[in-house]
Write a protein that holds these residues in place. Structure first.
Motif, mmCIF file in Angstrom:
data_model
loop_
_atom_site.group_PDB
_atom_site.id
_atom_site.type_symbol
_atom_site.label_atom_id
_atom_site.label_comp_id
_atom_site.label_asym_id
_atom_site.label_seq_id
_atom_site.Cartn_x
_atom_site.Cartn_y
_atom_site.Cartn_z
ATOM 1 N N GLY A 158 0.735 -1.264 -0.026
ATOM 2 C CA GLY A 158 0.119 -0.007 -0.023
ATOM 3 C C GLY A 158 0.867 1.192 -0.067
ATOM 4 O O GLY A 158 1.940 1.218 0.505
ATOM 5 N N TYR A 159 0.256 2.363 -0.402
ATOM 6 C CA TYR A 159 0.939 3.578 -0.679
ATOM 7 C C TYR A 159 -0.101 4.632 -0.260
ATOM 8 O O TYR A 159 -1.286 4.440 -0.621
ATOM 9 C CB TYR A 159 1.509 3.903 -2.048
ATOM 10 N N ALA A 160 0.258 5.793 0.168
ATOM 11 C CA ALA A 160 -0.776 6.851 0.313
ATOM 12 C C ALA A 160 0.066 8.239 0.620
ATOM 13 O O ALA A 160 1.191 8.328 0.945
ATOM 14 C CB ALA A 160 -1.518 6.739 1.743
ATOM 15 N N ASN A 161 -0.776 9.376 0.472
ATOM 16 C CA ASN A 161 -0.223 10.679 0.665
ATOM 17 C C ASN A 161 -0.192 10.902 1.890
ATOM 18 O O ASN A 161 -1.632 10.650 2.605
ATOM 19 C CB ASN A 161 -1.068 11.826 -0.422
ATOM 20 N N ILE A 162 0.530 11.351 2.877
ATOM 21 C CA ILE A 162 0.462 12.162 4.239
ATOM 22 C C ILE A 162 -0.425 13.306 4.276
ATOM 23 O O ILE A 162 0.057 14.067 3.470
ATOM 24 C CB ILE A 162 1.586 11.971 4.865
ATOM 25 N N GLY A 164 -3.158 13.667 2.579
ATOM 26 C CA GLY A 164 -3.579 13.918 1.122
ATOM 27 C C GLY A 164 -4.857 13.242 1.085
ATOM 28 O O GLY A 164 -5.697 12.698 1.943
ATOM 29 N N ARG A 165 -5.309 12.954 -0.135
ATOM 30 C CA ARG A 165 -6.557 12.321 -0.518
ATOM 31 C C ARG A 165 -6.213 10.950 -1.360
ATOM 32 O O ARG A 165 -7.356 10.443 -1.694
ATOM 33 C CB ARG A 165 -7.524 13.224 -1.314
ATOM 34 N N TYR A 166 -5.282 10.632 -1.726
ATOM 35 C CA TYR A 166 -5.091 9.591 -2.698
ATOM 36 C C TYR A 166 -4.261 8.556 -2.014
ATOM 37 O O TYR A 166 -3.438 8.593 -1.185
ATOM 38 C CB TYR A 166 -4.252 9.837 -4.020
ATOM 39 N N SER A 167 -4.513 7.311 -2.152
ATOM 40 C CA SER A 167 -3.814 5.926 -1.713
ATOM 41 C C SER A 167 -4.201 4.716 -2.534
ATOM 42 O O SER A 167 -5.198 4.795 -3.784
ATOM 43 C CB SER A 167 -4.509 5.560 -0.290
ATOM 44 N N VAL A 168 -3.389 3.944 -2.526
ATOM 45 C CA VAL A 168 -3.241 2.403 -3.196
ATOM 46 C C VAL A 168 -3.281 1.382 -2.397
ATOM 47 O O VAL A 168 -2.636 1.354 -1.422
ATOM 48 C CB VAL A 168 -2.102 2.222 -4.231
ATOM 49 N N LEU A 179 -6.832 -0.835 4.293
ATOM 50 C CA LEU A 179 -7.555 0.469 3.928
ATOM 51 C C LEU A 179 -7.712 1.246 5.058
ATOM 52 O O LEU A 179 -7.183 2.532 4.963
ATOM 53 C CB LEU A 179 -9.067 0.283 3.645
ATOM 54 N N ALA A 180 -7.936 1.032 6.416
ATOM 55 C CA ALA A 180 -7.721 1.788 7.527
ATOM 56 C C ALA A 180 -6.346 2.421 7.586
ATOM 57 O O ALA A 180 -6.094 3.392 8.156
ATOM 58 C CB ALA A 180 -8.106 1.110 8.839
ATOM 59 N N HIS A 181 -5.337 1.452 7.270
ATOM 60 C CA HIS A 181 -3.955 1.866 7.498
ATOM 61 C C HIS A 181 -3.411 2.833 6.570
ATOM 62 O O HIS A 181 -3.236 3.982 6.932
ATOM 63 C CB HIS A 181 -3.029 0.686 7.180
ATOM 64 N N HIS A 185 -2.853 7.253 6.894
ATOM 65 C CA HIS A 185 -1.836 8.044 6.422
ATOM 66 C C HIS A 185 -2.388 9.310 6.018
ATOM 67 O O HIS A 185 -2.005 10.362 5.976
ATOM 68 C CB HIS A 185 -0.923 7.465 5.315
ATOM 69 N N ASN A 186 -3.637 9.221 4.882
ATOM 70 C CA ASN A 186 -4.102 10.218 4.459
ATOM 71 C C ASN A 186 -4.536 11.165 5.615
ATOM 72 O O ASN A 186 -4.565 12.618 5.495
ATOM 73 C CB ASN A 186 -5.504 9.875 3.619
#
Length: 531
Positions: A158-162, A164-168, A179-181, A185-186
């Motif tokens: 998984g990846y996410a913007n700290i 931000g509004r985008y994640s994978v 997803l919660a994880h 980060h968002n």
């Protein structure tokens, strides 16, 4: 402002440790039509799935949807566990190929900057035309993909913007708390106290307790760090050090309410002011014909939309019998929108089969009469036959097993399935191995065997009985569809205890004489008292 990117990596050996089962079958927040109707702040999520994510589930849209739905449910369960007044809601699930200028076959999971560019270029304004865009903004945009790359010691999941509004997130065999994880980060949460990146609070980090991690810890977990929760006698957080629950709750009236970092992109959910009703002009269709579905709109606002989907039914139509569907349907100003779903015309004889059609995840509208069943009838003639057991009764010695044959007589056309299951009688489930399974007879197959096992115990229970039953369409049932099984317990007859051999020594004879003398004395006394 440049958003930082965080990567979630978990070792392959630990990947199973975060594969928790979901705690509920539905997400209550999905049914909320207005923020005013709910005592939690709702944040909407738009999901995009890549072709390889769908391929991970063998092309089955239902399995993909189930994974996404239960990831959201698990996220909300973690919120509830910490009394955090936030709830996630699915706004839409869409194929990533609908996004403009996206080459998902070549996009690496690590290339989140490209993903951000794609999503930022994607128009989501309410003023845009409904047939080209998703008609509202969401707080989070999540791409579901398959695993793309590995590292030496682990697997990127998984990846996410700290802030931000985008994640994978990566598709997995069952839902976990990934997803919660990533959405954490968002929301400005980090892995541990060692992370120096900007955070929601200094203590908005994960930790471990009771030998397991919390949601934001590197290996994931099922709860957010919270010193008020214990696991195996160990607090799952420390006030002022690792306390995600407090970080969220302290921010609700300030940063969250004011849409300040890290909640800059949080959007107020769109109110569902109108209704969309599912209607079927006909509940029966012949294979090869299209299913016709109508969406009736009432007081629908501009750019309202719903998701139309098909859903398999147990022992119903297979995915080979119809075109599986999960698609957004947009309101275009007409009172009724008609959609067709193709069915498959094959040469195999089949019984009538069911498939469900439903609507959900309304934007601007709530959904009414949201699931209906359609019968797909075969146009191929044949003789399917009927199913019977080869006997009406069967006796099995306790602790042993025997096989019974299921016969298909009077025809063998078509692939058919039956349910075979046990029911207790005087014998209970502890006396035999329960059976409840679906048995498939292929075209031309006329018999199958099934093993029945009994359990050996030391109790003297006598003979006991239970039944084995066949369940199928009424037209497929023969005369002997219930088998009575007797468990023979005769081997457990209590042993006869033989008294020890009489001692014939003088001491033994003397003891018997003294006993007789005592009994005679008591008899004389009794007679004397009666006189």
């Amino acid at each position: 402002m440049k958003n930082l990117l965080t990567t979630s990596i978990i070792s392959l050996a630990l990947s199973a440790s975060i594969a928790f089962s979901s705690v509920a079958s539905d997400n209550p927040a999905d049914q909320i039509n207005s923020q005013a109707d709910y005592n939690k702040e709702i944040t909407d999520i738009v999901f995009y799935y890549t072709p390889d994510a769908l391929a991970f589930y063998s092309g089955d849209l239902e399995k993909l949807h189930s994974f996404i739905k239960h990831e959201v449910i698990n996220n909300n369960s973690a919120f509830d566990g910490g009394s955090i007044p936030i709830a996630r809601r699915i706004a839409a699930i869409m194929p990533a190929t609908d996004l403009p200028n996206s080459d998902w076959a070549n996009l690496e999971l690590t290339d989140l900057n490209l993903l951000v560019t794609i999503l930022d270029a994607f128009p989501v304004s309410l003023s845009e035309t409904a047939d080209t865009i998703l008609p509202y903004k969401a707080s989070h945009y999540v791409v579901v993909t398959a695993k793309r790359n590995t590292t030496v010691n682990g697997e990127s999941i998984g990846y996410a913007n700290i802030g931000g509004r985008y994640s994978v997130i990566v598709a997995t065999p069952q839902a976990n708390y990934l997803l919660a994880h990533e959405l954490g980060h968002n929301d400005g949460l980090m892995h541990s106290v060692g992370d120096t990146d900007r955070k929601l609070t200094d203590y908005a980090v994960g930790t471990t307790c009771g030998g397991e991690g919390t949601v934001m810890w590197y290996s994931g977990g099922a709860i957010f760090s919270n010193p008020e929760i214990e696991r195996n006698g160990e607090a799952c957080g420390e006030a002022g050090v690792a306390d995600v629950a407090a970080s969220y709750k302290e921010s609700m009236g300030t940063l969250f309410a004011n849409r300040s970092w890290p909640f800059l992109y949080n959007q107020t959910i769109r109110e569902r002011t109108g209704t969309a009703t599912l209607s079927l002009p006909s509940s029966n269709v012949t294979e090869g014909e299209d299913l016709t579905v109508e969406i009736q709109w009432n007081n629908a606002p501009e750019n309202a939309s719903i998701e139309l989907y098909t859903q398999a039914v147990d022992s119903g139509a297979s995915l080979d019998d119809y075109t599986q569907t999960m698609v957004r349907v947009h309101y275009t100003g007409e009172a009724i929108t008609t959609v067709t779903i193709a069915t498959t015309d094959d040469e195999a004889y089949e019984l009538d089969e069911l498939v469900n059609v439903g609507i959900r995840y309304g934007s601007g509208v709530s959904t009414q009469a949201d699931v209906e069943s359609i019968t797909i009838s075969s146009d191929d003639a044949g003789q399917p036959g009927a199913f019977d057991f080869s006997a009406k009764t069967l006796t099995i010695a306790e602790g042993s097993s025997k096989e019974i044959t299921i016969n298909r007589t009077g025809g063998s056309d078509g692939e058919l399935s039956i349910r075979v299951y046990t029911e207790s009688g005087t014998a209970t489930s502890g006396d035999f191995t329960s059976i409840d399974e679906t048995i498939i007879f292929l075209n031309g197959e006329t018999s199958k065997t099934i093993s029945i096992e009994t359990v050996n115990d030391s109790a003297n229970e006598g003979n006991e009985t239970f039944t084995l039953n066949i369940e199928a369409d009424a037209s497929l049932l023969g005369n002997d569809t219930t088998l009575t099984v007797t468990i023979d317990d005769s081997a457990d007859v209590p042993a006869v205890v033989t008294p020890p051999t009489e001692n014939k020594s003088s001491g033994g004879s003397s003891s018997i004489f003294m006993l007789l003398a005592t009994l005679l004395t008591l008899l004389i006394r009794t007679n004397t008292q009666q006189k």
